[in-house]
Design an enzyme around this catalytic site. Structure first.
Site, PDB file in Angstrom:
ATOM      1  N   HIS A   1      14.897  35.844  24.774  1.00 60.77           N
ATOM      2  CA  HIS A   1      15.483  36.793  25.723  1.00 60.77           C
ATOM      3  C   HIS A   1      16.986  36.787  25.525  1.00 60.77           C
ATOM      4  O   HIS A   1      17.643  35.742  25.645  1.00 60.77           O
ATOM      5  CB  HIS A   1      15.142  36.419  27.170  1.00 60.77           C
ATOM      6  CG  HIS A   1      15.715  37.380  28.173  1.00 60.77           C
ATOM      7  ND1 HIS A   1      15.043  38.527  28.569  1.00 60.77           N
ATOM      8  CD2 HIS A   1      16.895  37.388  28.838  1.00 60.77           C
ATOM      9  CE1 HIS A   1      15.778  39.184  29.442  1.00 60.77           C
ATOM     10  NE2 HIS A   1      16.913  38.515  29.616  1.00 60.77           N
ATOM     11  N   CYS A   2      17.543  37.953  25.234  1.00 61.18           N
ATOM     12  CA  CYS A   2      18.972  38.059  24.933  1.00 61.18           C
ATOM     13  C   CYS A   2      19.669  38.774  26.088  1.00 61.18           C
ATOM     14  O   CYS A   2      19.471  39.977  26.288  1.00 61.18           O
ATOM     15  CB  CYS A   2      19.188  38.828  23.631  1.00 61.18           C
ATOM     16  SG  CYS A   2      20.937  38.973  23.173  1.00 61.18           S
ATOM     17  N   PRO A   3      20.498  38.078  26.863  1.00 61.24           N
ATOM     18  CA  PRO A   3      21.211  38.762  27.952  1.00 61.24           C
ATOM     19  C   PRO A   3      22.260  39.749  27.452  1.00 61.24           C
ATOM     20  O   PRO A   3      22.617  40.678  28.177  1.00 61.24           O
ATOM     21  CB  PRO A   3      21.858  37.604  28.729  1.00 61.24           C
ATOM     22  CG  PRO A   3      21.970  36.493  27.743  1.00 61.24           C
ATOM     23  CD  PRO A   3      20.795  36.637  26.816  1.00 61.24           C
TER      24      PRO A   3
END
Length: 353
Positions: free
Chosen positions: A208-210
């Site tokens: 998961h890449c913010p």
């Protein structure tokens, strides 16, 4: 003939008798009206949808995960869409400073003979790389990453009794476990994982890449890699031009020479941009090299960190074929179309308010 009492008996008529009464015949019975199906309502108007009652709503209105939707469900992101503003600013602002402030300051002092091309030409590659990087950023952000439907009967538990927490499969001679997800109530296929931020199971989950405000999975990993690669090339190009300019104006004559402070006061934008991009260049290069390594090994970030394949990787096709698969693989269709009408869990007022 005349019967007793003087009454006349009507004659007997043989064959089918025809009713000559003026009464109209009753209409044929009609079948009950059928409600439209979901597929018929998917492309119809709201007036037709009302005929089916209040039981069908767009999927994005009752979405069980933490995703955010925009423009009637046409675009979806992760739970932190505001991070896109931060990421876009980190890309756009330095390039604007480079084109608007740094390059014109070199041209004001005449046509520099130490540059192989005119100063305005140096802005063209930076502008093109910025556009390509922004396109890849928004494609990675707004592309559904490969979310698995919840309570899918094809991936549910069909047996009786206590369901096992995992089911083992043999893939290319390696045992791979299909783990049960208690939230989505399915057995996750190989290489998938439940994201704690988006609250969804994602096919070929990478991480998961913010910074892109989305999960990186099987459907948007190529856009994410292109975003990282183009951003690194953009930073490398701008940093290289800045170093050439800094050498020409004498920034590196001596670190403790008072002359350098004079140069810093004359070219403040050059100094700030040189330090800022220099600090970003090495993390970007490390990230790009890491994902090139993952593509070469045909692994995901989650698989590399957790070490699920201590021996043989059952999905590796060889270094060359792994890159060929990455470059030529088409995007799979989504399994959870947000705009499709689905049965509502409750009354319509409770989900549209």
């Amino acid at each position: 003939s005349v019967a007793e009492g003087g009454s006349v008996v009507p004659p007997l008529v043989l064959g089918r008798q025809v009713d000559s009464s003026p009464e109209k015949s009753s209409p044929p019975p009609r079948l009950p009206k059928r409600k439209p199906t979901i597929e018929e309502l998917a492309g119809s108007s709201d007036e037709h949808a009302e005929e089916a009652g209040n039981d069908l709503v767009p999927r994005w209105q009752i979405w069980p995960g933490n995703n955010r939707f925009f423009f009637e469900g046409r675009f979806m992101t992760g739970p932190e869409p505001s991070m896109l503003i931060c990421t876009s600013s980190l890309l756009v602002v330095p390039v604007i400073v480079f084109i608007v402030l740094v390059l014109p300051s070199m041209g004001d002092r005449g046509a520099p003979s130490w540059l192989p091309v005119p100063v305005p030409v140096l802005a063209l590659p930076a502008g093109l790389l910025l556009v390509f990087s922004m396109v890849c950023l928004f494609r990675a952000s707004f592309t559904e990453p490969g979310i698995l439907p919840r309570k899918d009967p094809k991936r549910g538990f069909a047996g009786q009794g206590v369901k096992p927490q995992r089911q083992d499969q043999i893939i290319n001679g390696v045992k791979v476990s299909l783990k049960w997800c208690s939230t989505c109530e399915i057995y996750r296929p190989p290489r998938s994982k439940h994201c704690a931020f988006c609250n969804n199971c994602v096919i070929k989950f990478d991480h998961h890449c913010p910074w892109v405000s989305n999960c990186v999975g099987g459907r948007n990993y190529k856009f994410f890699f292109c975003f990282v690669f183009s951003t690194f090339v953009l930073a490398l190009y701008v940093f290289s031009v800045l170093v050439v300019i800094a050498i020409h104006v004498g920034f590196f004559k001596g670190l403790f020479d008072p002359y350098i402070f004079t140069r810093a006061a004359t070219y403040p934008a050059l100094l700030v941009l040189l330090v800022f991009i220099g600090c970003l260049l090495f993390p970007l290069g490390n990230l790009m090299a890491f994902h090139c390594y993952l593509i070469t090994k045909n692994m995901t970030t989650n698989e590399e960190i957790t070490g699920v394949y201590p021996g043989k990787n059952p999905f590796s096709l060889g270094y060359t074929r792994n890159w060929k698969q990455f470059l030529q693989q088409f995007q799979e269709p989504t399994l959870v179309e947000p705009g499709v009408l689905v049965p509502a869990p409750g009354r319509k007022e409770s989900i549209t308010g």
